[in-house]
Design a protein around this motif. Structure first.
Motif, PDB file in Angstrom:
ATOM      1  N   LEU A 178       0.811  -1.229   0.000  1.00 35.99           N
ATOM      2  CA  LEU A 178       0.000   0.000   0.000  1.00 35.99           C
ATOM      3  C   LEU A 178       0.846   1.283   0.000  1.00 35.99           C
ATOM      4  CD1 LEU A 178      -2.977  -0.829   2.403  1.00 35.99           C
ATOM      5  CD2 LEU A 178      -2.575  -1.519   0.041  1.00 35.99           C
ATOM      6  N   GLY A 179       2.098   1.176   0.403  1.00 33.17           N
ATOM      7  CA  GLY A 179       2.944   2.375   0.456  1.00 33.17           C
ATOM      8  C   GLY A 179       3.664   2.680  -0.848  1.00 33.17           C
ATOM      9  N   HIS A 180       3.435   1.870  -1.856  1.00 38.94           N
ATOM     10  CA  HIS A 180       4.242   1.986  -3.076  1.00 38.94           C
ATOM     11  C   HIS A 180       3.536   2.660  -4.249  1.00 38.94           C
ATOM     12  CE1 HIS A 180       7.218  -1.423  -1.766  1.00 38.94           C
ATOM     13  NE2 HIS A 180       7.098  -0.451  -0.881  1.00 38.94           N
ATOM     14  N   HIS A 181       2.720   3.639  -3.935  1.00 42.64           N
ATOM     15  CA  HIS A 181       1.981   4.340  -5.001  1.00 42.64           C
ATOM     16  C   HIS A 181       2.142   5.848  -4.843  1.00 42.64           C
ATOM     17  CE1 HIS A 181       0.037   0.470  -4.144  1.00 42.64           C
ATOM     18  NE2 HIS A 181      -0.129   0.398  -5.451  1.00 42.64           N
ATOM     19  N   ALA A 182       1.951   6.522  -5.958  1.00 41.42           N
ATOM     20  CA  ALA A 182       1.975   7.985  -5.902  1.00 41.42           C
ATOM     21  C   ALA A 182       0.719   8.453  -5.157  1.00 41.42           C
ATOM     22  CB  ALA A 182       1.971   8.542  -7.325  1.00 41.42           C
ATOM     23  N   PRO A 183       0.802   9.618  -4.509  1.00 46.25           N
ATOM     24  CA  PRO A 183      -0.372  10.131  -3.801  1.00 46.25           C
ATOM     25  C   PRO A 183      -1.583  10.178  -4.736  1.00 46.25           C
ATOM     26  CG  PRO A 183       1.537  11.517  -3.373  1.00 46.25           C
ATOM     27  CD  PRO A 183       1.951  10.518  -4.410  1.00 46.25           C
ATOM     28  N   GLY A 184      -2.723   9.801  -4.201  1.00 45.86           N
ATOM     29  CA  GLY A 184      -3.950   9.885  -4.981  1.00 45.86           C
ATOM     30  C   GLY A 184      -4.260   8.654  -5.813  1.00 45.86           C
ATOM     31  N   THR A 185      -3.317   7.708  -5.882  1.00 42.83           N
ATOM     32  CA  THR A 185      -3.574   6.501  -6.684  1.00 42.83           C
ATOM     33  C   THR A 185      -4.773   5.743  -6.118  1.00 42.83           C
ATOM     34  OG1 THR A 185      -1.223   6.300  -7.176  1.00 42.83           O
ATOM     35  CG2 THR A 185      -2.552   4.324  -7.505  1.00 42.83           C
ATOM     36  N   ASN A 186      -5.626   5.266  -7.009  1.00 45.37           N
ATOM     37  CA  ASN A 186      -6.793   4.497  -6.588  1.00 45.37           C
ATOM     38  C   ASN A 186      -6.379   3.025  -6.433  1.00 45.37           C
ATOM     39  OD1 ASN A 186      -9.155   3.017  -6.420  1.00 45.37           O
ATOM     40  ND2 ASN A 186     -10.297   4.422  -7.727  1.00 45.37           N
ATOM     41  N   ILE A 187      -5.941   2.676  -5.239  1.00 46.11           N
ATOM     42  CA  ILE A 187      -5.394   1.322  -5.032  1.00 46.11           C
ATOM     43  C   ILE A 187      -6.486   0.259  -5.142  1.00 46.11           C
ATOM     44  CG2 ILE A 187      -4.080  -0.175  -3.475  1.00 46.11           C
ATOM     45  CD1 ILE A 187      -2.786   2.298  -2.299  1.00 46.11           C
ATOM     46  N   GLU A 188      -7.696   0.596  -4.679  1.00 52.18           N
ATOM     47  CA  GLU A 188      -8.760  -0.426  -4.752  1.00 52.18           C
ATOM     48  C   GLU A 188      -9.090  -0.793  -6.200  1.00 52.18           C
ATOM     49  OE1 GLU A 188      -8.971   2.508  -3.223  1.00 52.18           O
ATOM     50  OE2 GLU A 188     -10.852   3.551  -3.631  1.00 52.18           O
ATOM     51  N   ALA A 189      -8.889   0.150  -7.113  1.00 52.77           N
ATOM     52  CA  ALA A 189      -9.118  -0.163  -8.531  1.00 52.77           C
ATOM     53  C   ALA A 189      -8.049  -1.141  -9.026  1.00 52.77           C
ATOM     54  CB  ALA A 189      -9.102   1.116  -9.367  1.00 52.77           C
ATOM     55  N   ILE A 190      -6.813  -0.942  -8.591  1.00 51.27           N
ATOM     56  CA  ILE A 190      -5.728  -1.865  -8.967  1.00 51.27           C
ATOM     57  C   ILE A 190      -6.046  -3.261  -8.430  1.00 51.27           C
ATOM     58  CG2 ILE A 190      -3.268  -2.378  -8.637  1.00 51.27           C
ATOM     59  CD1 ILE A 190      -2.798   0.684  -8.408  1.00 51.27           C
ATOM     60  N   VAL A 191      -6.489  -3.289  -7.182  1.00 51.29           N
ATOM     61  CA  VAL A 191      -6.826  -4.561  -6.527  1.00 51.29           C
ATOM     62  C   VAL A 191      -7.921  -5.281  -7.317  1.00 51.29           C
ATOM     63  CG1 VAL A 191      -7.955  -5.500  -4.441  1.00 51.29           C
ATOM     64  CG2 VAL A 191      -6.090  -3.831  -4.237  1.00 51.29           C
ATOM     65  N   GLY A 206      -0.899 -10.990  -3.379  1.00 49.79           N
ATOM     66  CA  GLY A 206      -0.911 -10.655  -1.955  1.00 49.79           C
ATOM     67  C   GLY A 206      -0.722  -9.178  -1.708  1.00 49.79           C
ATOM     68  N   PHE A 207      -0.717  -8.863  -0.420  1.00 48.19           N
ATOM     69  CA  PHE A 207      -0.550  -7.462   0.010  1.00 48.19           C
ATOM     70  C   PHE A 207       0.630  -7.331   0.948  1.00 48.19           C
ATOM     71  CE2 PHE A 207      -5.128  -7.528  -0.831  1.00 48.19           C
ATOM     72  CZ  PHE A 207      -5.280  -6.348  -1.532  1.00 48.19           C
ATOM     73  N   HIS A 208       1.214  -6.159   0.927  1.00 54.13           N
ATOM     74  CA  HIS A 208       2.025  -5.683   2.027  1.00 54.13           C
ATOM     75  C   HIS A 208       1.240  -4.521   2.587  1.00 54.13           C
ATOM     76  CE1 HIS A 208       6.387  -7.286   1.277  1.00 54.13           C
ATOM     77  NE2 HIS A 208       5.562  -8.186   1.786  1.00 54.13           N
ATOM     78  N   PHE A 209       0.572  -4.776   3.702  1.00 53.54           N
ATOM     79  CA  PHE A 209      -0.237  -3.723   4.321  1.00 53.54           C
ATOM     80  C   PHE A 209       0.631  -2.774   5.138  1.00 53.54           C
ATOM     81  CE2 PHE A 209      -4.078  -6.730   4.397  1.00 53.54           C
ATOM     82  CZ  PHE A 209      -4.703  -6.067   3.364  1.00 53.54           C
ATOM     83  N   ASN A 210       0.346  -1.520   5.007  1.00 54.07           N
ATOM     84  CA  ASN A 210       0.943  -0.464   5.831  1.00 54.07           C
ATOM     85  C   ASN A 210       0.177   0.798   5.482  1.00 54.07           C
ATOM     86  OD1 ASN A 210       2.197   0.626   3.390  1.00 54.07           O
ATOM     87  ND2 ASN A 210       3.718  -1.000   3.610  1.00 54.07           N
ATOM     88  N   ALA A 211       0.602   1.928   6.031  1.00 52.40           N
ATOM     89  CA  ALA A 211      -0.057   3.182   5.669  1.00 52.40           C
ATOM     90  C   ALA A 211       0.991   4.218   5.301  1.00 52.40           C
ATOM     91  CB  ALA A 211      -0.912   3.692   6.822  1.00 52.40           C
ATOM     92  N   ARG A 212       0.601   5.101   4.435  1.00 47.96           N
ATOM     93  CA  ARG A 212       1.511   6.148   3.999  1.00 47.96           C
ATOM     94  C   ARG A 212       0.805   7.487   4.027  1.00 47.96           C
ATOM     95  NH1 ARG A 212       0.579   8.337  -0.857  1.00 47.96           N
ATOM     96  NH2 ARG A 212       2.715   8.812  -1.334  1.00 47.96           N
ATOM     97  N   ARG A 213       1.586   8.539   4.198  1.00 45.51           N
ATOM     98  CA  ARG A 213       1.036   9.874   4.007  1.00 45.51           C
ATOM     99  C   ARG A 213       1.759  10.555   2.853  1.00 45.51           C
ATOM    100  NH1 ARG A 213      -2.863  12.975   6.349  1.00 45.51           N
ATOM    101  NH2 ARG A 213      -2.597  15.115   5.691  1.00 45.51           N
ATOM    102  N   TYR A 214       3.091  10.440   2.873  1.00 49.25           N
ATOM    103  CA  TYR A 214       3.875  11.134   1.843  1.00 49.25           C
ATOM    104  C   TYR A 214       4.568  10.194   0.865  1.00 49.25           C
ATOM    105  CZ  TYR A 214       2.959  15.098   4.832  1.00 49.25           C
ATOM    106  OH  TYR A 214       2.315  16.058   5.558  1.00 49.25           O
ATOM    107  N   ALA A 215       5.170   9.130   1.385  1.00 46.59           N
ATOM    108  CA  ALA A 215       5.895   8.222   0.485  1.00 46.59           C
ATOM    109  C   ALA A 215       5.756   6.809   1.046  1.00 46.59           C
ATOM    110  CB  ALA A 215       7.347   8.648   0.349  1.00 46.59           C
TER     111      ALA A 215
END
Ligand code: PSV
Ligand code: MN
Length: 416
Positions: A235-248, A259-268
């Protein structure tokens, strides 16, 4: 906010919650930091044995974290007296490590290769212009496959730090070919029944171009490799604003979400506790998964049922075990809320073109307070109703702090 009790869920929803499984990462239990400083945490795990003990504690508290991912060579099971230091990785006691884990109620999960810390990898690993370096990286990944055979691990997680810093530094197509050839060689060494999970990241450590820069690049390689090569979404490997659920959703539909690597990001790639910066995003990701699990589409349903849910976090100022428990609980809450979405009502509103009605179907599930029902569920599962409170009052932190002490501070990741 609407509250629900466990009795209001269907037997299928309860069964889904009871069988949820989130894998925690060995590296989340040790000291790690930023490139500026690593602050030592009293009691932070120093060895793979201690990391497994901490992972077992997280599973004891939550009941849904039954496995731990290893990172090679960080997690070599070397003897305390150092007598087998320097021995080939494949000759170490992996079977003993697997038994140590099962004796504590957890099992060894994904094996993560590491081709980003040796000096020879300055210009890349699988994409390196020099064939000798590529061979070293491939040999390491094959060694990881050999470890998987012994530990029974079903996933090889591959993340490459490969990339370039300047336009013209290397041929982009040339690098793509080198990565493809090397990945194919590793793919053919996968233990039978296992999968290669290919992880992408848009930048860092390379700043101009990254060889596996997004899900499209990862998917393209996976499609060429074969059905057991699938995409790993961190989840941390996208540019800000990327629609990750659409990728999923897209990857599920192609049968290629591994699979996933779950985490959270704000900036990078901040590696924060999953669900802390954008819980709605985490919920929407689970909504896509639940929708695939419930669908008639065999490919998406099958892919959704085989997802490897893994956490990839590095805690630099947080208490390690508590941070991991919090992450697991946040995944549990997001999944529970996604299970509450009324799929039939949603579909009816979508077909009727009821834009806001359909949106509200999702949003009302997100707004439901699932904490009471999860407390009941945990009691049924024989784990503490409030795992964080139980952890805080258990004395586990004091115990490991006095047994393990404070490791030396340093910076960055551990080295070999
Ligand atoms: C890279 O940033 C990454 O997400 C990969 O999964 C690595 O294996 C992991 O972090 C190391 O912490
Ligand atoms: Mn990752």
């Amino acid at each position: 906010m609407k509250h629900l009790s466990l009795a209001e869920l269907s037997p299928q929803q309860i069964a889904a919650l009871k069988s949820q499984a989130i894998e925690t990462p060995s590296w989340g239990y040790g000291n790690s930091g930023t490139r500026f400083k690593t602050f030592p945490w009293p009691g932070a795990a120093r060895t793979i044995w201690e990391k497994i003990e901490d992972a077992a504690e997280v599973h004891r508290l939550t009941g849904i974290a039954p496995s731990v991912a290893l990172h090679i060579p960080w997690d070599k099971p070397t003897k305390a007296d150092g007598s087998d230091r320097g021995a080939p990785v494949s000759e170490l006691d992996w079977a003993g490590l697997a038994k140590f884990a099962t004796d504590r109620g957890v099992r060894l999960g994904a094996i993560n290769s590491n081709t980003f810390q040796s000096d020879v990898y300055k210009l890349g690993s699988l994409a390196h212009p020099d064939a000798a370096v590529r061979e070293k990286a491939v040999a390491h990944m094959k060694e990881c496959c050999a470890i998987m055979e012994i530990t029974g691990s079903a996933e090889l997680s591959v993340w490459l730090a490969d990339g370039t810093n300047y336009a013209g530094q290397d041929s982009i197509r040339g690098r793509k070919h080198r990565v493809r050839e090397a990945l194919s060689e590793v793919y053919s060494s996968l233990p039978s029944g296992s999968r290669m999970l290919v992880e992408y990241k848009f930048f860092e450590p390379a700043f101009y171009f990254t060889d596996l820069f997004d899900w499209g690049a990862a998917l393209t390689h996976c499609l060429a490799l074969g059905p057991n090569a699938q995409v790993l979404v961190d989840l941390g490997h996208h540019a800000p604003g990327t629609n990750i659920e659409a990728i999923v959703s897209f990857l599920l539909d192609e049968g290629r979400l591994g699979g996933f690597h779950f985490n959270a990001r704000r900036y990078a790639d901040d590696d924060l506790i999953v669900g802390t910066t954008n819980p709605y995003e985490l919920f929407l990701i689970y909504v896509e998964i639940v929708s695939a699990l419930n669908s008639e589409d065999r490919v998406a349903k099958d892919a959704a049922s085989k997802i490897a849910y893994m956490i990839d976090q590095s805690h630099n100022i947080e208490p390690k075990v508590e941070a991991m428990v919090q992450s697991v609980l946040n995944c549990q809450e997001a999944f529970a809320k996604a299970l509450l979405v009324d799929q039939e009502a949603l579909r009816a509103k979508q077909i009727a073109g009821d834009v806001l009605g359909a949106h509200r179907e999702l949003y009302q599930a997100f707004q439901t307070d699932v904490r009471p029902l999860l407390a009941e569920l945990r009691e049924e599962m024989g784990v503490p109703a409030d795992p964080i409170a139980a952890h805080r009052s258990s004395g586990y932190n004091d115990k490991i702090a006095s047994e393990r002490g404070s490791a030396d501070s340093g910076s960055g990741y551990p080295t070999e």
